[in-house]
Design an enzyme around this catalytic site. Structure first.
Site, PDB file in Angstrom:
ATOM      1  N   ASP A  15       0.848  -1.205   0.000  1.00  0.00           N
ATOM      2  CA  ASP A  15       0.000   0.000   0.000  1.00  0.00           C
ATOM      3  C   ASP A  15       0.884   1.257   0.000  1.00  0.00           C
ATOM      4  O   ASP A  15       0.693   2.181  -0.788  1.00  0.00           O
ATOM      5  CB  ASP A  15      -0.876   0.067   1.260  1.00  0.00           C
ATOM      6  CG  ASP A  15      -1.848  -1.089   1.407  1.00  0.00           C
ATOM      7  OD1 ASP A  15      -3.052  -0.849   1.292  1.00  0.00           O
ATOM      8  OD2 ASP A  15      -1.401  -2.235   1.628  1.00  0.00           O
ATOM      9  N   THR A  86      -6.896  -4.590   0.529  1.00  0.00           N
ATOM     10  CA  THR A  86      -5.676  -5.079   1.195  1.00  0.00           C
ATOM     11  C   THR A  86      -5.985  -6.299   2.066  1.00  0.00           C
ATOM     12  O   THR A  86      -5.156  -7.210   2.186  1.00  0.00           O
ATOM     13  CB  THR A  86      -5.048  -3.953   2.049  1.00  0.00           C
ATOM     14  OG1 THR A  86      -4.841  -2.830   1.204  1.00  0.00           O
ATOM     15  CG2 THR A  86      -3.719  -4.374   2.647  1.00  0.00           C
ATOM     16  N   HIS A 165     -17.331  -6.758   5.230  1.00  0.00           N
ATOM     17  CA  HIS A 165     -17.899  -5.632   5.989  1.00  0.00           C
ATOM     18  C   HIS A 165     -19.425  -5.670   6.008  1.00  0.00           C
ATOM     19  O   HIS A 165     -20.070  -4.635   5.878  1.00  0.00           O
ATOM     20  CB  HIS A 165     -17.445  -4.297   5.395  1.00  0.00           C
ATOM     21  CG  HIS A 165     -15.972  -4.063   5.420  1.00  0.00           C
ATOM     22  ND1 HIS A 165     -15.194  -4.051   4.282  1.00  0.00           N
ATOM     23  CD2 HIS A 165     -15.119  -3.842   6.449  1.00  0.00           C
ATOM     24  CE1 HIS A 165     -13.928  -3.816   4.609  1.00  0.00           C
ATOM     25  NE2 HIS A 165     -13.856  -3.684   5.923  1.00  0.00           N
TER      26      HIS A 165
END
Ligand code: AMP
Ligand code: MG
Ligand code: MG
Length: 269
Positions: A15, A86, A165
């Site tokens: 990242d 990620t 999520h």
């Protein structure tokens, strides 16, 4: 730019280094360009690849002859997600991770790049720039959107949503949409690629969580190819507001504007 909040996705060297190169190179070419990146990088750590950005557009001509490429730099914002998904990357998932670079012109997602580093031999880069064109250097022909978008006709309707999520609001939304198949897959960029590849019809994530760097590039490419993305209330995402970076009202996208309208009305029932 990243909030410190519970449950935030992990950050890896990939990242950070991807953003060092992308932000560093853009800053080198356009020192006054407004760049909003997910990771906080000290300018002393910027890395530059000075010609990378020019190569992609070599030979590309505007499709509208009246178009003037001269826009005030203050109307442009570049949103960088150096590595989307990620959480999937650290699990070894090779499809979901993607580098997202979105170009906003005033409030609108105007251009974007989605790069999947592990696809094909050298990765896959899909890009679009309104008024200019789009491209897909994917070496895997069956997955090339230019080929499959027109060919795919599925009997079943397919929804794609978050894998990691989820929430009661998301589960309620899935029920309301009443689609035949629900795929739970990580990554904002990758979910839009699944719309473009003909795998799914609708992408719904009705809660806060994504930020403008997650949606700007995918929205630009989706729009260019005839799809539509808004928040989950049907309102446009305002990319000129660089203070409020959360997509607080979620994300709702579909492969055509007709499907967007049809399923958004179900979601609002
Ligand atoms: P997902 O659909 O859950 O895979 O989310 C797509 C992308 O949006 C993730 O890869 C993250 O970059 C971002 N995202 C979504 N929800 C969250 C969250 N709750 N916290 C942090 N990042 C999120
Ligand atoms: Mg992301
Ligand atoms: Mg990221």
């Amino acid at each position: 730019m990243k909030d410190v909040e519970a449950g935030v996705d992990p950050v890896t060297q990939a990242d950070l280094q991807a953003q060092q190169v992308i932000e560093g190179s853009l800053h080198y070419l356009y020192p006054h360009l407004r760049i909003i990146g997910e990771e906080d990088i000290d300018p002393n750590d910027f890395l530059t690849i000075d010609t990378a950005s020019k190569k992609l557009l070599e030979g590309v001509k505007p499709v509208k002859t009246s178009f003037s490429p001269l826009v005030p730099l203050e109307d442009v914002t570049v949103y960088i997600d150096p590595l989307d998904a990620t959480a999937e990357f650290v699990l070894g998932n090779k499809q979901s991770p993607a580098t997202l670079v979105g170009i906003a012109l005033k409030s609108v997602a105007y251009g974007g790049v989605i790069h999947q580093p592990f696809e094909g031999v050298n990765g896959r880069t899909l890009w679009s720039l309104t008024d200019f064109g789009c491209g897909d250097d994917n070496e895997i022909k069956e997955k090339n959107i230019m080929h499959t978008r027109t060919l795919t006709k599925r009997a079943e309707s397919v929804l794609v949503t978050t894998r990691t999520h989820t929430s009661q609001v998301t589960e309620d939304a899935i029920k309301k949409l009443g689609m035949d198949v629900t795929l739970r897959i990580g990554g904002a960029g990758y979910k839009v690629l699944l719309l473009l590849d003909g795998t799914a019809d609708v992408y719904c994530y009705p809660t806060p969580g994504t930020k403008k760097w997650d949606t700007c590039a995918p929205e630009a490419i989706l729009n260019y190819l005839g799809g539509k993305m808004t928040d989950a209330q049907g309102n446009s995402i305002d990319y000129s507001d660089t203070v409020n970076l959360h997509n607080k009202a979620g994300v709702f996208a579909a492969v055509t504007s007709e499907m967007h309208e049809k399923y958004l009305s179900k979601l609002k029932e």
